[in-house]
Enzyme design. Structure first.
Site, short mmCIF file in Angstrom:
data_model
loop_
_atom_site.label_atom_id
_atom_site.label_comp_id
_atom_site.label_asym_id
_atom_site.label_seq_id
_atom_site.Cartn_x
_atom_site.Cartn_y
_atom_site.Cartn_z
N GLU A 121 0.81 -1.22 0.00
CA GLU A 121 0.00 0.00 0.00
C GLU A 121 0.85 1.27 0.00
OE1 GLU A 121 -2.90 -0.32 3.14
OE2 GLU A 121 -4.09 -1.79 2.02
N GLU A 133 -5.77 -8.88 -0.05
CA GLU A 133 -6.47 -8.72 1.23
C GLU A 133 -7.93 -8.41 0.95
OE1 GLU A 133 -5.03 -5.65 3.81
OE2 GLU A 133 -2.97 -6.39 3.83
#
Length: 374
Positions: free
Chosen positions: A130, A276
């Site tokens: 991220e 995820e």
């Protein structure tokens, strides 16, 4: 083509029962009977989690055959030896700058990959998690991601493992500037100079892009315009029409917007691994036990079938996370676990892996599913 049968000693246009069974077996194999498409992320930000050896045993007992970890934890890697659990191994964001040095990258691979291959089944190396050039917390790291990816890939290739272990990075969906309708999906203009070269590199080495996708947060930030059934896969009818494509759930719409954004960035050939996805059981708006159970059980069944834009293609997906983690912040982040730290299943769900032999579809796969026995 006619197949001869020897049962009567004459040629026949009808195959024998044995031949039919063999043909069905090989056809089923040819259309993709593979390992389970769903794995579970093993986060370790808790001070009350079980010993690593017990965690690996829990994965095996639960028939969870894929795992993601976020750093090369030696105890985890040792415990994974011989487990047959496939692994996404994370390169921590804190290591990215160091790995822009090719020598450091080679040493990292030697220590954390070569030292465990092939008793540990590495599937992907996720170089950073991220990272965003427009996020104040990670912007300074953006310059290191692609060089680190290249160096890790070169080290993997030098070890002769480039066909077995793919190198990628994990993004979140804040990099997508427009997601509605899904066919109009596009990355933010101010991240293109960062992301386009990464997409080009992934295309050149035939690696997938890893993406963390959370319909929960999209819904929680905008419950006025997004319905809960749309977020939980429980809408009985199409909610969003995009040309000829109908969307009954937010997960598909989000993933197809990402596919569209990749096409606009010359990355239409890339596969996406959902690295995820989850739903919290407490700690914030709409974070409840029932919503968590509903989302997870429906997600696991759903990803074996693809999206409206890419139908009949199983979506490799990793649930977040194995345990509640009491050291995470903010509060909602502590409650994504499928299990409590004492190893009790939070949702009283039964994990099982079974073969799907339905040859009427193009996406036969071993399916890992959650079934509530409540």
């Amino acid at each position: 083509m006619a197949i001869s049968s020897s049962t009567s000693g004459t040629s026949s246009s009808f195959p024998s029962r044995t031949t039919v069974m063999l043909l069905l077996f090989f056809f089923a194999a040819s259309v993709g009977i593979t390992d389970a498409q769903v794995g579970v992320c093993y986060g370790m930000q808790g001070n009350n989690l079980p010993p690593v050896s017990e965690v690996i045993a829990l994965y095996k007992k639960s028939n969870i055959t894929r795992m993601r970890i976020y750093d090369p934890n030696r105890a985890v890697l040792e415990a994974l030896r011989g487990s047959n659990i496939e692994l996404i191994l994370g390169v921590p964001n804190s290591d990215l700058q160091s790995l822009t040095n090719p020598s450091n990258a080679k040493s990292w691979v030697q220590k954390n990959v070569r030292g465990f291959w092939s008793s540990v089944l590495f599937r992907y190396i996720a170089v950073g998690n991220e990272i965003s050039p427009v996020n104040r917390g990670t912007a300074w790291l953006a310059q290191f991601v692609l060089p680190a990816m290249r160096n890790i890939h070169d080290a993997i290739r030098s070890a002769g493992l480039q066909d077995q272990i793919k190198v990628s990075t994990a993004i979140d969906l804040t990099l997508v500037g427009n997601s509605y309708p899904p066919s109009a999906g596009a990355f933010r203009d101010d991240v293109r100079s960062y992301l386009d070269p990464i997409i080009g590199f992934l295309s050149s080495i035939r690696s997938p892009l890893l993406a963390n996708i959370y319909p929960y947060f999209t819904y929680a930030y905008n419950p006025r315009d997004i319905s809960l059934p749309y977020a939980l896969f429980t809408s009985p009818s199409v909610v969003v029409w995009d040309g000829q494509r109908g969307y009954k759930n937010l997960f598909d719409a989000t993933l197809d917007a990402l596919y569209s954004a990749l096409e606009r960035a010359s990355g239409g050939s890339l596969e996406v691994v959902v690295s995820e996805s989850g739903w919290p059981s407490a700690g914030a708006f709409a974070a409840t036990f029932d919503n968590g159970r509903t989302y997870l059980s429906n997600l696991i069944q759903h990803v074996k079938g693809g999206t409206p834009k890419r139908p009949n293609r199983a979506i490799e997906t990793y649930l977040f996370a194995m345990f509640d983690e009491n050291k995470k912040q903010p509060e909602v982040e502590k409650h994504f676990g499928l299990f409590f730290p004492n190893k009790w299943q939070k949702y009283n769900l039964n994990f099982s892996a079974e073969k799907n032999w339905d040859i009427s579809t193009e996406h036969n796969a071993t399916i890992l599913f959650l079934k509530s026995d409540m």
